[in-house]
Design a protein around this motif. Sequence first.
Motif, mmCIF file in Angstrom:
data_model
loop_
_atom_site.group_PDB
_atom_site.id
_atom_site.type_symbol
_atom_site.label_atom_id
_atom_site.label_comp_id
_atom_site.label_asym_id
_atom_site.label_seq_id
_atom_site.Cartn_x
_atom_site.Cartn_y
_atom_site.Cartn_z
ATOM 1 N N THR A 62 0.837 -1.200 0.000
ATOM 2 C CA THR A 62 0.000 0.000 0.000
ATOM 3 C C THR A 62 0.873 1.252 0.000
ATOM 4 O O THR A 62 2.072 1.183 0.299
ATOM 5 C CB THR A 62 -0.900 0.018 1.246
ATOM 6 O OG1 THR A 62 -0.055 0.101 2.404
ATOM 7 C CG2 THR A 62 -1.784 -1.217 1.318
ATOM 8 N N PRO A 63 0.288 2.397 -0.315
ATOM 9 C CA PRO A 63 1.054 3.650 -0.284
ATOM 10 C C PRO A 63 1.716 3.901 1.076
ATOM 11 O O PRO A 63 2.808 4.462 1.142
ATOM 12 C CB PRO A 63 0.010 4.714 -0.597
ATOM 13 C CG PRO A 63 -1.001 4.000 -1.425
ATOM 14 C CD PRO A 63 -1.055 2.606 -0.856
ATOM 15 N N LYS A 64 1.082 3.462 2.156
ATOM 16 C CA LYS A 64 1.655 3.620 3.497
ATOM 17 C C LYS A 64 2.994 2.889 3.598
ATOM 18 O O LYS A 64 3.969 3.426 4.110
ATOM 19 C CB LYS A 64 0.675 3.085 4.531
ATOM 20 C CG LYS A 64 1.184 3.065 5.947
ATOM 21 C CD LYS A 64 0.153 2.438 6.864
ATOM 22 C CE LYS A 64 0.791 1.941 8.143
ATOM 23 N NZ LYS A 64 -0.145 1.206 8.971
ATOM 24 N N LYS A 89 5.652 4.609 1.370
ATOM 25 C CA LYS A 89 6.156 5.825 2.017
ATOM 26 C C LYS A 89 7.145 5.468 3.120
ATOM 27 O O LYS A 89 8.199 6.093 3.252
ATOM 28 C CB LYS A 89 4.991 6.650 2.581
ATOM 29 C CG LYS A 89 5.414 7.934 3.237
ATOM 30 C CD LYS A 89 6.030 8.888 2.256
ATOM 31 C CE LYS A 89 6.374 10.204 2.917
ATOM 32 N NZ LYS A 89 7.186 11.045 2.053
#
Length: 137
Positions: free
Chosen positions: A34-36, A39
């Motif tokens: 996921t983007p989390k 990041k």
Amino acid sequence: MRGIEPQVWGQLEDCPPYRVHSTDLVGGIDPALTPKYVKRMEVQANQFAASLLLPKTHFSYDAIRASEALGLRDKGHGLIYVDDQKCNLRSFYAVSDKLKNKYGVSREAVRVRLDRLGLLNDARRRGTKLDSLMFSH
């Protein structure tokens, strides 16, 4: 680890501890990535790169010298203080330009390393137009 000189490992000592997660080890596109997580990995990569490419002793010395050359001094907020005021932004960009050019790294790597070494107090509001309007590089 083979191939990395022992003195390099000494520079990595201020990297935060990290545990490998199954989502970090992907051979292709993983729907669980996921983007989390992306990041988080980007932040860790920036910290690692900053520690590896910007040796603590030399980089600290150069940052202090660059700050002194601009007449910056710690007025109780840190040696390099940046907020949304033009004068502080100019000072931060002048110091970070010297450092990024000398070490051949991005401004973000310089910012991360200055922060990790306690030389930067970054009080900017993220996403303000002032920063992007003043400096387009």
